[in-house]
Scaffold this active site. Structure first.
Site, mmCIF file in Angstrom:
data_model
loop_
_atom_site.group_PDB
_atom_site.id
_atom_site.type_symbol
_atom_site.label_atom_id
_atom_site.label_comp_id
_atom_site.label_asym_id
_atom_site.label_seq_id
_atom_site.Cartn_x
_atom_site.Cartn_y
_atom_site.Cartn_z
ATOM 1 N N GLU A 184 0.811 -1.220 0.000
ATOM 2 C CA GLU A 184 0.000 0.000 0.000
ATOM 3 C C GLU A 184 0.842 1.267 0.000
ATOM 4 O O GLU A 184 0.513 2.238 -0.682
ATOM 5 C CB GLU A 184 -0.959 -0.030 1.193
ATOM 6 C CG GLU A 184 -2.052 -1.078 1.011
ATOM 7 C CD GLU A 184 -2.720 -1.503 2.306
ATOM 8 O OE1 GLU A 184 -3.744 -2.212 2.229
ATOM 9 O OE2 GLU A 184 -2.220 -1.164 3.403
ATOM 10 N N THR B 121 2.872 -1.478 8.519
ATOM 11 C CA THR B 121 2.489 -2.564 9.426
ATOM 12 C C THR B 121 3.193 -3.877 9.146
ATOM 13 O O THR B 121 3.295 -4.723 10.036
ATOM 14 C CB THR B 121 0.969 -2.785 9.372
ATOM 15 O OG1 THR B 121 0.581 -3.051 8.008
ATOM 16 C CG2 THR B 121 0.228 -1.551 9.862
ATOM 17 N N SER B 122 3.670 -4.080 7.923
ATOM 18 C CA SER B 122 4.396 -5.312 7.615
ATOM 19 C C SER B 122 5.197 -5.110 6.342
ATOM 20 O O SER B 122 4.682 -4.567 5.365
ATOM 21 C CB SER B 122 3.431 -6.501 7.444
ATOM 22 O OG SER B 122 2.517 -6.256 6.392
ATOM 23 N N PRO C 191 8.255 -11.782 14.727
ATOM 24 C CA PRO C 191 8.210 -13.142 14.172
ATOM 25 C C PRO C 191 7.203 -13.267 13.031
ATOM 26 O O PRO C 191 6.122 -12.679 13.076
ATOM 27 C CB PRO C 191 7.779 -13.993 15.367
ATOM 28 C CG PRO C 191 8.105 -13.177 16.571
ATOM 29 C CD PRO C 191 7.934 -11.749 16.163
ATOM 30 N N THR D 266 -5.542 -8.682 11.116
ATOM 31 C CA THR D 266 -4.476 -8.156 11.973
ATOM 32 C C THR D 266 -4.177 -6.685 11.656
ATOM 33 O O THR D 266 -3.863 -5.909 12.558
ATOM 34 C CB THR D 266 -3.194 -8.990 11.829
ATOM 35 O OG1 THR D 266 -2.864 -9.113 10.441
ATOM 36 C CG2 THR D 266 -3.379 -10.380 12.417
ATOM 37 N N ASP E 31 -6.418 -4.511 10.610
ATOM 38 C CA ASP E 31 -7.539 -3.757 11.193
ATOM 39 C C ASP E 31 -7.358 -3.597 12.698
ATOM 40 O O ASP E 31 -7.632 -2.529 13.265
ATOM 41 C CB ASP E 31 -8.861 -4.476 10.907
ATOM 42 C CG ASP E 31 -9.071 -4.719 9.415
ATOM 43 O OD1 ASP E 31 -8.744 -3.821 8.625
ATOM 44 O OD2 ASP E 31 -9.555 -5.808 9.057
#
Length: 272
Positions: free
Chosen positions: A147, A180-181, A228, A237, A239
């Protein structure tokens, strides 16, 4: 005020969208006004699809700008938006944000749900609306790796790339960005093709969470936390993460970003 408006999806079965966001916010002491952008039987990733209804932009305006306003119910301290599936609805969200922001100081947390793993969940026509109209109004943006690439029109492959992408978003308006990731390569690796081949041959054990904050024009702070990477698929997750960011950011933790990030990540992994 500890009253927030959450505009995102709803599913009958499962925990994504408002089903993942509202209860954690209530546990943190917030009174949550809920608008379900869609009501689906289940999330859209199931092999046999889903059934349900989609709220359109005019319906959203009627609910919030007419119904709630006429009863003096729009006493909102924070706004959280997540999955939005149509242009008309996103433009109605824009109207609501602008209306609320013009009346009082309202913190806006934007989770720009576009897709993941190089795949769009929403029509591509939403991307320029987010980039040019929604993100500039946000205090906080919580994209994933895919994103933030779409929003900034850059590739994010290294930590330095992630910092540069955050700075592009800062220049648009937000003061805090949480990626976020992300699966990132080593900034010091000179042979990009070789590292990409190595990454394909082995499953990474961690993913990176990158946080950035602009405190002044010449002062950007960044944090990287390796967390991890569990096998399996964990929908909702993101949200949950954006809801916790709203909860802690609005509760004064924006003065201690490191503590806020730790609380958010630890809470998400406790749920997983």
């Amino acid at each position: 005020t500890k009253r927030v408006l959450s505009i995102q999806s709803h599913v009958v079965s499962g925990y994504v969208g408002n089903k993942a966001a509202v209860f954690p916010l209530q546990l943190l002491g917030y009174d949550v006004d809920i608008v379900n952008s869609v009501q689906f039987s289940n999330h859209t990733g199931y092999a046999n699809g889903f059934k349900g209804d989609v709220l359109d932009g005019d319906q959203l305006r009627s609910l919030v700008l007419e119904g709630m306003t006429s009863n003096n119910l729009l006493k909102i301290g924070g706004i959280l938006t997540g999955y939005i599936g149509s242009k008309s609805f996103l433009l109605a969200v824009l109207d609501i944000i602008q209306s609320l922001s013009s009346k009082s100081k309202t913190i806006y947390i934007c989770d720009p749900v576009l897709g993941d793993n190089n795949k769009f969940y929403v029509p591509m026509e939403l991307v320029p609306i987010y980039r040019n109209q929604i993100v500039p109004l946000a205090d906080v943006v919580t994209p994933n790796q895919f994103e933030i690439e779409q929003l900034t029109q850059t590739k994010v492959k290294t930590v330095q790339d992630a910092k540069n992408a955050c700075r592009i978003l800062f220049d648009m308006g937000p003061k805090f960005v949480l990626i976020t990731s992300a699966i990132l390569m080593d900034d010091n690796n000179e042979n990009e093709d070789e590292q990409q081949d190595n990454n394909k041959n082995k499953q990474p054990k961690t993913i990176a969470v990158i946080a950035g904050q602009r405190t002044s024009k010449d002062d950007d702070e960044f944090w990287k936390i390796d967390v991890p990477l569990y096998s399996g698929t964990f929908t909702g997750t993101g949200d949950l993460t954006s809801a916790l960011v709203l909860g802690y950011y609005s509760d004064g933790k924006k003065d201690n970003i490191k503590e806020m990030i730790e609380k958010v990540i630890n809470s998400v992994y406790a749920v997983i």
